[in-house]
Design a protein around this motif. Sequence first.
Motif, PDB file in Angstrom:
ATOM      1  N   GLY A   1      -7.016  -2.872  -8.392  1.00  0.00           N
ATOM      2  CA  GLY A   1      -7.488  -2.807  -9.773  1.00  0.00           C
ATOM      3  C   GLY A   1      -6.980  -1.569 -10.489  1.00  0.00           C
ATOM      4  O   GLY A   1      -6.543  -1.634 -11.648  1.00  0.00           O
ATOM      5  N   ALA A   2      -7.026  -0.427  -9.810  1.00  0.00           N
ATOM      6  CA  ALA A   2      -6.537   0.822 -10.412  1.00  0.00           C
ATOM      7  C   ALA A   2      -5.028   0.768 -10.630  1.00  0.00           C
ATOM      8  O   ALA A   2      -4.526   1.222 -11.670  1.00  0.00           O
ATOM      9  CB  ALA A   2      -6.905   2.010  -9.518  1.00  0.00           C
ATOM     10  N   LEU A   3      -4.300   0.204  -9.682  1.00  0.00           N
ATOM     11  CA  LEU A   3      -2.847   0.077  -9.820  1.00  0.00           C
ATOM     12  C   LEU A   3      -2.499  -0.764 -11.048  1.00  0.00           C
ATOM     13  O   LEU A   3      -1.633  -0.402 -11.845  1.00  0.00           O
ATOM     14  CB  LEU A   3      -2.251  -0.540  -8.556  1.00  0.00           C
ATOM     15  CG  LEU A   3      -0.749  -0.775  -8.559  1.00  0.00           C
ATOM     16  CD1 LEU A   3      -0.014   0.562  -8.524  1.00  0.00           C
ATOM     17  CD2 LEU A   3      -0.353  -1.626  -7.362  1.00  0.00           C
ATOM     18  N   TYR A   4      -3.207  -1.865 -11.207  1.00  0.00           N
ATOM     19  CA  TYR A   4      -2.945  -2.703 -12.374  1.00  0.00           C
ATOM     20  C   TYR A   4      -3.292  -1.960 -13.665  1.00  0.00           C
ATOM     21  O   TYR A   4      -2.511  -1.932 -14.605  1.00  0.00           O
ATOM     22  CB  TYR A   4      -3.732  -4.010 -12.305  1.00  0.00           C
ATOM     23  CG  TYR A   4      -3.512  -4.850 -13.539  1.00  0.00           C
ATOM     24  CD1 TYR A   4      -2.350  -5.592 -13.678  1.00  0.00           C
ATOM     25  CD2 TYR A   4      -4.431  -4.852 -14.580  1.00  0.00           C
ATOM     26  CE1 TYR A   4      -2.106  -6.333 -14.820  1.00  0.00           C
ATOM     27  CE2 TYR A   4      -4.200  -5.586 -15.727  1.00  0.00           C
ATOM     28  CZ  TYR A   4      -3.041  -6.321 -15.848  1.00  0.00           C
ATOM     29  OH  TYR A   4      -2.805  -7.037 -16.987  1.00  0.00           O
ATOM     30  N   GLU A   5      -4.474  -1.364 -13.707  1.00  0.00           N
ATOM     31  CA  GLU A   5      -4.945  -0.707 -14.936  1.00  0.00           C
ATOM     32  C   GLU A   5      -4.050   0.445 -15.367  1.00  0.00           C
ATOM     33  O   GLU A   5      -3.740   0.588 -16.541  1.00  0.00           O
ATOM     34  CB  GLU A   5      -6.379  -0.212 -14.746  1.00  0.00           C
ATOM     35  CG  GLU A   5      -6.943   0.511 -15.952  1.00  0.00           C
ATOM     36  CD  GLU A   5      -7.137  -0.377 -17.166  1.00  0.00           C
ATOM     37  OE1 GLU A   5      -7.096   0.162 -18.291  1.00  0.00           O
ATOM     38  OE2 GLU A   5      -7.330  -1.595 -17.009  1.00  0.00           O
ATOM     39  N   TYR A   6      -3.642   1.279 -14.423  1.00  0.00           N
ATOM     40  CA  TYR A   6      -2.931   2.508 -14.784  1.00  0.00           C
ATOM     41  C   TYR A   6      -1.413   2.433 -14.647  1.00  0.00           C
ATOM     42  O   TYR A   6      -0.713   3.312 -15.127  1.00  0.00           O
ATOM     43  CB  TYR A   6      -3.469   3.676 -13.964  1.00  0.00           C
ATOM     44  CG  TYR A   6      -4.931   3.924 -14.250  1.00  0.00           C
ATOM     45  CD1 TYR A   6      -5.351   4.354 -15.504  1.00  0.00           C
ATOM     46  CD2 TYR A   6      -5.889   3.686 -13.282  1.00  0.00           C
ATOM     47  CE1 TYR A   6      -6.688   4.554 -15.780  1.00  0.00           C
ATOM     48  CE2 TYR A   6      -7.234   3.893 -13.552  1.00  0.00           C
ATOM     49  CZ  TYR A   6      -7.628   4.325 -14.801  1.00  0.00           C
ATOM     50  OH  TYR A   6      -8.960   4.519 -15.070  1.00  0.00           O
ATOM     51  N   VAL A   7      -0.890   1.383 -14.004  1.00  0.00           N
ATOM     52  CA  VAL A   7       0.558   1.298 -13.819  1.00  0.00           C
ATOM     53  C   VAL A   7       1.137   0.024 -14.441  1.00  0.00           C
ATOM     54  O   VAL A   7       2.162   0.078 -15.129  1.00  0.00           O
ATOM     55  CB  VAL A   7       0.931   1.364 -12.317  1.00  0.00           C
ATOM     56  CG1 VAL A   7       2.423   1.213 -12.109  1.00  0.00           C
ATOM     57  CG2 VAL A   7       0.425   2.655 -11.702  1.00  0.00           C
ATOM     58  N   LEU A   8       0.507  -1.112 -14.226  1.00  0.00           N
ATOM     59  CA  LEU A   8       1.109  -2.385 -14.600  1.00  0.00           C
ATOM     60  C   LEU A   8       0.607  -3.012 -15.902  1.00  0.00           C
ATOM     61  O   LEU A   8       1.313  -3.821 -16.500  1.00  0.00           O
ATOM     62  CB  LEU A   8       0.909  -3.398 -13.468  1.00  0.00           C
ATOM     63  CG  LEU A   8       1.488  -3.002 -12.115  1.00  0.00           C
ATOM     64  CD1 LEU A   8       1.077  -3.998 -11.052  1.00  0.00           C
ATOM     65  CD2 LEU A   8       2.992  -2.895 -12.202  1.00  0.00           C
ATOM     66  N   ALA A   9      -0.589  -2.681 -16.331  1.00  0.00           N
ATOM     67  CA  ALA A   9      -1.183  -3.337 -17.510  1.00  0.00           C
ATOM     68  C   ALA A   9      -0.379  -3.033 -18.768  1.00  0.00           C
ATOM     69  O   ALA A   9      -0.034  -1.881 -19.023  1.00  0.00           O
ATOM     70  CB  ALA A   9      -2.627  -2.892 -17.688  1.00  0.00           C
ATOM     71  N   PRO A  10      -0.080  -4.064 -19.577  1.00  0.00           N
ATOM     72  CA  PRO A  10       0.668  -3.829 -20.800  1.00  0.00           C
ATOM     73  C   PRO A  10      -0.122  -3.048 -21.846  1.00  0.00           C
ATOM     74  O   PRO A  10       0.447  -2.394 -22.699  1.00  0.00           O
ATOM     75  CB  PRO A  10       1.002  -5.244 -21.298  1.00  0.00           C
ATOM     76  CG  PRO A  10       0.022  -6.132 -20.625  1.00  0.00           C
ATOM     77  CD  PRO A  10      -0.364  -5.466 -19.343  1.00  0.00           C
TER      78      PRO A  10
END
Length: 132
Positions: free
Chosen positions: A53-62
Amino acid sequence: MLETNFPELVQSEFPEFTNGRIAGVSGMVNGAIKHTPHERWRWTFILGLFIGGALYEYVLAPQPTPTSIFSPRMMIIGGFLVGFGTRMGNGCTSGHGVCGLGRLSVRSLAAVLTFILTAISTVLVTHQVLAK
């Protein structure tokens, strides 16, 4: 539709293929709390949920995820109520819907039908009866 559900399907079924266990989060947390040596892998799974979840939020989320209008206190109370409900129902809605129905479990089918009928009834009462 397949694109959005495929990651959840892989996440839920991968542990069953590798070690014969189902990846229901309520069962994972319950097993992790027991603190038995052969259940330590559950903590790794739960940690992976947070890291993912953190990886998506801080690295991958547009774009950043919108903040909630609900108070943290009410969300914590709601979380405990949901946790209590999952223990009473022997699993959560996604556990029964994704894992249980995928294994053709009659108990999961009954649970999913109950969830759907309860949701329909709730919407009917709140939007048609109480709204007038």
